[in-house]
Design an enzyme around this catalytic site. Structure first.
Site, PDB file in Angstrom:
ATOM      1  N   TRP A 217      48.478  37.070  27.978  1.00  0.00           N
ATOM      2  CA  TRP A 217      48.833  36.305  29.175  1.00  0.00           C
ATOM      3  C   TRP A 217      50.005  35.450  28.735  1.00  0.00           C
ATOM      4  O   TRP A 217      49.865  34.544  27.924  1.00  0.00           O
ATOM      5  CB  TRP A 217      47.652  35.432  29.612  1.00  0.00           C
ATOM      6  CG  TRP A 217      47.915  34.717  30.903  1.00  0.00           C
ATOM      7  CD1 TRP A 217      47.710  35.201  32.166  1.00  0.00           C
ATOM      8  CD2 TRP A 217      48.436  33.385  31.069  1.00  0.00           C
ATOM      9  NE1 TRP A 217      48.082  34.262  33.102  1.00  0.00           N
ATOM     10  CE2 TRP A 217      48.532  33.134  32.452  1.00  0.00           C
ATOM     11  CE3 TRP A 217      48.842  32.386  30.188  1.00  0.00           C
ATOM     12  CZ2 TRP A 217      48.999  31.944  32.977  1.00  0.00           C
ATOM     13  CZ3 TRP A 217      49.308  31.191  30.713  1.00  0.00           C
ATOM     14  CH2 TRP A 217      49.385  30.978  32.092  1.00  0.00           C
TER      15      TRP A 217
ATOM     16  N   GLU B  33      44.070  33.819  45.610  1.00  0.00           N
ATOM     17  CA  GLU B  33      44.204  34.347  44.249  1.00  0.00           C
ATOM     18  C   GLU B  33      44.172  35.867  44.180  1.00  0.00           C
ATOM     19  O   GLU B  33      44.784  36.454  43.301  1.00  0.00           O
ATOM     20  CB  GLU B  33      43.212  33.723  43.269  1.00  0.00           C
ATOM     21  CG  GLU B  33      41.792  34.180  43.362  1.00  0.00           C
ATOM     22  CD  GLU B  33      40.889  33.550  42.292  1.00  0.00           C
ATOM     23  OE1 GLU B  33      41.297  33.438  41.140  1.00  0.00           O
ATOM     24  OE2 GLU B  33      39.752  33.189  42.645  1.00  0.00           O
TER      25      GLU B  33
ATOM     26  N   ASN C 175      46.143  33.639  20.148  1.00  0.00           N
ATOM     27  CA  ASN C 175      45.801  33.131  21.484  1.00  0.00           C
ATOM     28  C   ASN C 175      45.974  31.622  21.438  1.00  0.00           C
ATOM     29  O   ASN C 175      45.387  30.969  20.573  1.00  0.00           O
ATOM     30  CB  ASN C 175      44.354  33.504  21.811  1.00  0.00           C
ATOM     31  CG  ASN C 175      43.850  32.819  23.076  1.00  0.00           C
ATOM     32  OD1 ASN C 175      44.641  32.477  23.946  1.00  0.00           O
ATOM     33  ND2 ASN C 175      42.543  32.623  23.158  1.00  0.00           N
ATOM     34  N   GLY C 176      46.770  31.072  22.342  1.00  0.00           N
ATOM     35  CA  GLY C 176      46.974  29.620  22.359  1.00  0.00           C
ATOM     36  C   GLY C 176      48.443  29.297  22.511  1.00  0.00           C
ATOM     37  O   GLY C 176      49.244  30.147  22.939  1.00  0.00           O
TER      38      GLY C 176
ATOM     39  N   LYS D  85      39.750  31.834  46.950  1.00  0.00           N
ATOM     40  CA  LYS D  85      39.441  33.263  46.747  1.00  0.00           C
ATOM     41  C   LYS D  85      40.511  34.125  47.389  1.00  0.00           C
ATOM     42  O   LYS D  85      41.002  35.076  46.810  1.00  0.00           O
ATOM     43  CB  LYS D  85      38.090  33.635  47.384  1.00  0.00           C
ATOM     44  CG  LYS D  85      36.819  33.324  46.658  1.00  0.00           C
ATOM     45  CD  LYS D  85      36.562  34.030  45.363  1.00  0.00           C
ATOM     46  CE  LYS D  85      37.232  33.381  44.218  1.00  0.00           C
ATOM     47  NZ  LYS D  85      36.540  32.318  43.519  1.00  0.00           N
TER      48      LYS D  85
ATOM     49  N   HIS E 263      46.108  15.760  61.046  1.00  0.00           N
ATOM     50  CA  HIS E 263      47.001  14.922  60.242  1.00  0.00           C
ATOM     51  C   HIS E 263      48.066  15.750  59.536  1.00  0.00           C
ATOM     52  O   HIS E 263      48.605  15.320  58.529  1.00  0.00           O
ATOM     53  CB  HIS E 263      46.179  14.106  59.240  1.00  0.00           C
ATOM     54  CG  HIS E 263      45.178  13.231  59.920  1.00  0.00           C
ATOM     55  ND1 HIS E 263      45.528  12.039  60.510  1.00  0.00           N
ATOM     56  CD2 HIS E 263      43.853  13.410  60.169  1.00  0.00           C
ATOM     57  CE1 HIS E 263      44.452  11.503  61.063  1.00  0.00           C
ATOM     58  NE2 HIS E 263      43.422  12.326  60.877  1.00  0.00           N
TER      59      HIS E 263
ATOM     60  N   ARG F 287      41.181  38.644  30.101  1.00  0.00           N
ATOM     61  CA  ARG F 287      41.759  37.412  29.566  1.00  0.00           C
ATOM     62  C   ARG F 287      43.281  37.363  29.705  1.00  0.00           C
ATOM     63  O   ARG F 287      43.897  36.318  29.483  1.00  0.00           O
ATOM     64  CB  ARG F 287      41.387  37.267  28.086  1.00  0.00           C
ATOM     65  CG  ARG F 287      39.892  37.174  27.851  1.00  0.00           C
ATOM     66  CD  ARG F 287      39.612  37.041  26.383  1.00  0.00           C
ATOM     67  NE  ARG F 287      40.038  35.753  25.881  1.00  0.00           N
ATOM     68  CZ  ARG F 287      39.298  34.660  25.829  1.00  0.00           C
ATOM     69  NH1 ARG F 287      38.057  34.705  26.270  1.00  0.00           N
ATOM     70  NH2 ARG F 287      39.764  33.543  25.350  1.00  0.00           N
TER      71      ARG F 287
ATOM     72  N   GLU G  89      36.937  26.738  48.596  1.00  0.00           N
ATOM     73  CA  GLU G  89      36.658  27.904  47.761  1.00  0.00           C
ATOM     74  C   GLU G  89      37.094  29.204  48.461  1.00  0.00           C
ATOM     75  O   GLU G  89      37.651  30.100  47.834  1.00  0.00           O
ATOM     76  CB  GLU G  89      35.161  27.936  47.405  1.00  0.00           C
ATOM     77  CG  GLU G  89      34.678  29.129  46.616  1.00  0.00           C
ATOM     78  CD  GLU G  89      35.410  29.357  45.294  1.00  0.00           C
ATOM     79  OE1 GLU G  89      36.189  28.495  44.873  1.00  0.00           O
ATOM     80  OE2 GLU G  89      35.232  30.443  44.708  1.00  0.00           O
TER      81      GLU G  89
ATOM     82  N   CYS H  29      44.857  34.669  26.129  1.00  0.00           N
ATOM     83  CA  CYS H  29      44.975  36.055  25.695  1.00  0.00           C
ATOM     84  C   CYS H  29      43.645  36.487  25.074  1.00  0.00           C
ATOM     85  O   CYS H  29      42.793  35.653  24.784  1.00  0.00           O
ATOM     86  CB  CYS H  29      46.062  36.179  24.645  1.00  0.00           C
ATOM     87  SG  CYS H  29      47.604  35.444  25.172  1.00  0.00           S
TER      88      CYS H  29
ATOM     89  N   LYS I 102      41.202  35.304  33.185  1.00  0.00           N
ATOM     90  CA  LYS I 102      39.839  34.844  33.451  1.00  0.00           C
ATOM     91  C   LYS I 102      39.541  33.509  32.797  1.00  0.00           C
ATOM     92  O   LYS I 102      38.894  32.656  33.384  1.00  0.00           O
ATOM     93  CB  LYS I 102      38.851  35.914  32.958  1.00  0.00           C
ATOM     94  CG  LYS I 102      37.400  35.597  33.221  1.00  0.00           C
ATOM     95  CD  LYS I 102      37.069  35.729  34.684  1.00  0.00           C
ATOM     96  CE  LYS I 102      35.631  35.410  34.983  1.00  0.00           C
ATOM     97  NZ  LYS I 102      35.442  35.128  36.423  1.00  0.00           N
TER      98      LYS I 102
HETATM   99  O1  M6R Z   1      35.733  29.365  33.131  1.00  0.00           O
HETATM  100  P1  M6R Z   1      35.851  28.241  34.103  1.00  0.00           P
HETATM  101  O2  M6R Z   1      34.785  28.229  35.130  1.00  0.00           O
HETATM  102  O3  M6R Z   1      35.979  26.906  33.434  1.00  0.00           O
HETATM  103  O4  M6R Z   1      37.223  28.510  34.858  1.00  0.00           O
HETATM  104  C1  M6R Z   1      37.725  27.610  35.798  1.00  0.00           C
HETATM  105  C2  M6R Z   1      38.778  28.242  36.658  1.00  0.00           C
HETATM  106  O5  M6R Z   1      39.839  28.704  35.865  1.00  0.00           O
HETATM  107  C3  M6R Z   1      38.237  29.409  37.488  1.00  0.00           C
HETATM  108  O6  M6R Z   1      37.174  29.015  38.285  1.00  0.00           O
HETATM  109  C4  M6R Z   1      39.360  29.999  38.375  1.00  0.00           C
HETATM  110  O7  M6R Z   1      39.733  29.073  39.340  1.00  0.00           O
HETATM  111  C5  M6R Z   1      38.887  31.311  39.001  1.00  0.00           C
HETATM  112  N1  M6R Z   1      39.903  32.318  38.872  1.00  0.00           N
HETATM  113  C6  M6R Z   1      38.600  31.212  40.442  1.00  0.00           C
HETATM  114  O8  M6R Z   1      38.156  32.409  40.993  1.00  0.00           O
END
Ligand code: M6R
Length: 607
Positions: free
Chosen positions: A74, A487, A100-101, A484, A503, A27, A480, A2, A602
């Site tokens: 969040w 998500e 937050n936590g 992308k 496989h 966040r 990756e 959060c 984020k």
């Molecule tokens: O802040 P960080 O790079 O440690 O975050 C890691 C992941 O949470 C972050 O890369 C996440 O997978 C992204 N949403 C991907 O786009």
């Protein structure tokens, strides 16, 4: 995950908090709220949904409040509704708190407090803290003491901001395993989980250290417990960087910033013919003796780590293990004193990565973090730091931070191999020269391919499932690309090494499935080509990322994005952009919330 903020001082707290929350919304965006205190009363406004929902309250706010706190959520415990939105009151509505936590022992505490007569309004773990402070205050009439005592009862991770009618003008603050930063102003002070929240007002910051708590008012900060010298730092983020400007989405803006980021990395770390890392914090003599490297990271940053395995091939013989932080932190590794742990993180606050680094530290292992946020927990707790210099990344989907991580990893292994005399100067000069061409070629690539990728994405957005395939260095890129797409578009997508297709995953292929293949010119080109033939014969819809000048690829599919004809390992700086833009436009066509995809945040500061 959060975002929390507090303000006390000469300005209208409601407006400052509202603006700050908008800058923290990445966040978490399940719900939001703010609480303002003045003259014996706390005013609270909470909403389910985005920060914009607070706008009518802010616009209608006629009374001047000098102190307040805010929260963007969040959800961890309890639905994402208005009741569960923060701040939370105690029974008497004299104390308000944003958290937050995760309070891991909240259930036991809640049961005890209910027995003592407290009544709870929400299903959150956080509300328990407001009642706990109330309970101790009831006994002693000492708010500061009650706050400190409450903290000692908590298990889990937290960053708090708390206000009360018993201490107008003050904000009580505490952190454990979640970030909290104080922004110092003139006749005003700020506190937030991330610097952009108060960046338009001050660049002078004090980071709360792990386990620290205290109180701020408009004039000063005071920490509880042990005395420490107050060291403020000046941060250099430009507030303009965190603004969307003319761009439709932060993600698109950040995709387009990549050439500039690589340029910045190149001019900062490459001086003449040499690579240097000014903040590495690890001696050259130690690096020469390192026997094994572990890379730990999550999500996109983990994919950058996987690419490093291939980037370092041909540069260094050092054994390298790459692992997701959430697994690494619970492994029972027998480290040696010559091991090195490198963490990769955009935010520097990812709970699992931080825990992985702490595991290494207690085992006496040296740590370096490749990170985008100066002053973040990872930077402060690691021995060394390589700044990815990407500037604030706001879109939840990581783009420019990812290619910045790739660039830093490439330069690091070049530097590392030169120290250990595993590469010769001529070879390194060639690599550096090629690396320095990337920004110019990326700009050209964007100019030539933007419309084409938009068109292809539109055509492919009708498929209900995607496979992303690659071999060699293109395999982590495939992972990756799939991340992308899923998500931000919510379309199921999996990345695979193309050789693994037979496989299992090939069972998915039919005429309704999209297959994105990265098939650049290199020693595995023919193998990859055969894999694509197999997909074609099963009517999978292929989108290929191939090297400019590849004439045969058109026999497989008309949907081709051509990447500049460079060494294969450098093609990742272009395939990354192509995959990001592809995901962006698919999500755009489907009307998704691109910068704030559902269920995500984020920075992942809980386990
Ligand atoms: O802040 P960080 O790079 O440690 O975050 C890691 C992941 O949470 C972050 O890369 C996440 O997978 C992204 N949403 C991907 O786009």
């Amino acid at each position: 995950m959060c975002g929390i903020i507090g303000y006390t001082g000469k300005r209208n707290a409601a407006k400052i908090i509202f603006q700050g929350l908008k800058r923290l919304e990445y966040r978490g965006y399940d719900s939001c709220g703010l609480a303002l205190v003045e003259k014996g009363k706390i005013i609270l406004n909470k909403q389910a949904g985005p920060i914009a929902k607070l706008e009518p309250f802010i616009a209608g706010q006629k009374v001047f409040f000098s102190t307040g706190i805010g929260h963007t959520r969040w959800a961890t415990h309890g639905l994402a509704n208005r009741i569960n939105a923060h701040p939370h009151f105690d029974c008497q509505k004299k104390i308000a708190l944003a958290h937050n936590g995760i309070i891991e022992n909240y259930f036991t505490l809640k049961k005890e407090l209910i027995k003592k007569g407290h009544s709870f309004r929400s299903q959150t773990d956080s509300e328990v803290v407001a009642h706990l402070v109330e309970e101790f205050f009831r006994q002693t009439k000492d708010l500061e003491g009650a706050f400190q005592k409450a903290i000692t009862k908590l298990q889990g991770s937290f960053a708090f901001v708390l206000i009360s009618v018993y201490a107008p003008g003050k904000i009580f603050i505490a952190r454990k395993d979640s970030p909290l930063i104080v922004g110092l102003g003139e006749e005003e002070n700020f506190v937030a989980s991330d610097i952009p929240a108060f960046l338009p007002f001050t660049h002078r910051v004090v980071y709360l250290e792990e386990g620290e708590s205290g109180v701020i008012d408009a004039k000063k900060i005071r920490f509880f417990g042990r005395r420490r010298r107050l060291r403020s730092e000046t941060v250099s983020f430009r507030s303009i960087d965190a603004v969307k400007g003319r761009w439709r989405h932060f993600m698109l803006k950040e995709i387009y910033e990549q050439p500039e980021v690589i340029e910045r990395i190149s001019s900062f770390y490459v001086k003449g013919k040499k690579i240097h890392f000014p903040q590495l914090g690890i001696s050259q003599s130690f690096l020469k003796k390192v026997k094994k490297i572990y890379i730990v990271a999550c999500g996109t940053a983990y994919h950058a780590g996987l690419a490093a395995k291939y980037l370092k091939e041909g540069l260094s013989q050092i054994p390298l293990e790459v692992e997701v932080s959430s697994e690494f932190r619970y492994r029972q590794i027998k480290f040696s004193s010559h091991d090195l742990v490198i963490s990769i993180s955009q935010s520097g606050e990812t709970a699992d990565t931080l825990a992985a680094v702490r595991l290494a530290k207690v085992s006496g292992v040296k740590t370096i973090t490749i990170c985008n946020v100066m002053g973040s927990s990872l930077v402060r707790e690691s021995d060394g730091f390589i700044n990815t210099l990407a500037g604030p990344e706001v879109g939840v989907a990581s783009t420019k931070a990812y290619t910045a991580q790739l660039a830093c990893l490439f330069l690091f292994f070049l530097y590392f191999s030169s120290l250990r005399q595993e590469t010769v100067s001529v070879q390194r000069q060639k690599f550096i020269k090629e690396f320095q061409q990337i920004p110019r070629l990326q700009r050209e690539f964007l100019r030539l391919n933007f419309i084409k990728i938009k068109r292809l994405a539109k055509a492919f957005s009708k498929y209900g499932c995607f496979l992303f395939l690659g071999r060699g260095i293109n395999y982590p890129l495939a992972l990756e690309g799939a991340l992308k797409l899923k998500e931000i578009s919510y379309i199921p997508a999996e990345g695979y090494p193309a050789g693994e297709m037979k496989h299992g995953p090939i069972a998915l292929i039919d005429e309704y499935k999209g297959v994105v293949c990265i098939i650049t010119q290199g020693r595995l080109y023919e193998k990859m080509f055969s894999n694509l033939e197999e997909i074609k014969s099963r009517q999978g819809k292929i989108l290929a990322l191939a090297t400019q000048g590849d004439r045969t690829i058109k026999n497989l599919t008309p949907a081709v994005i051509f990447l500049p004809s460079l060494q294969e390992y450098l093609s990742i700086f272009f395939s990354a952009i192509a995959l990001q833009l592809f995901a962006y436009f698919v999500a755009y066509n489907l009307g998704r919330s691109i910068d704030k995809p559902r269920n995500l945040a984020k920075s992942v500061t809980v386990e």
